[in-house]
Motif scaffolding. Structure first.
Motif: not given
Length: 69
Positions: A15-19, A24-32
């Motif tokens: 559960f925590h790995n999926v979260g 992480t991908w949300g932060i990467v997209a925001f930074y990009k």
């Protein structure tokens, strides 16, 4: 009812790995899109209108270069 002791850490870890992956991908997209894309656009605008000789002459007049006259 007895508490479940087998495979409990594995279920929580999954559960925590999926979260963590999602965050992480949300932060990467925001930074990009919020930082990197705007920075590239700013650099492109700066170098489109940049005149290196004019900048050199201004620095030379200001006395930054000691060897150039």
């Amino acid at each position: 009812m007895r508490p479940q002791l087998q495979c409990l850490p594995a279920k929580h870890l999954q559960f925590h790995n999926v979260g963590a992956f999602t965050v992480t991908w949300g932060i990467v997209a925001f930074y990009k899109f919020a930082v990197a894309k705007l920075r590239k656009k700013a650099y492109a605008y700066f170098y489109r209108n940049y005149d290196s000789m004019k900048d050199f002459e201004e620095m030379k007049k200001a006395g930054i270069f000691q060897s150039a006259k």
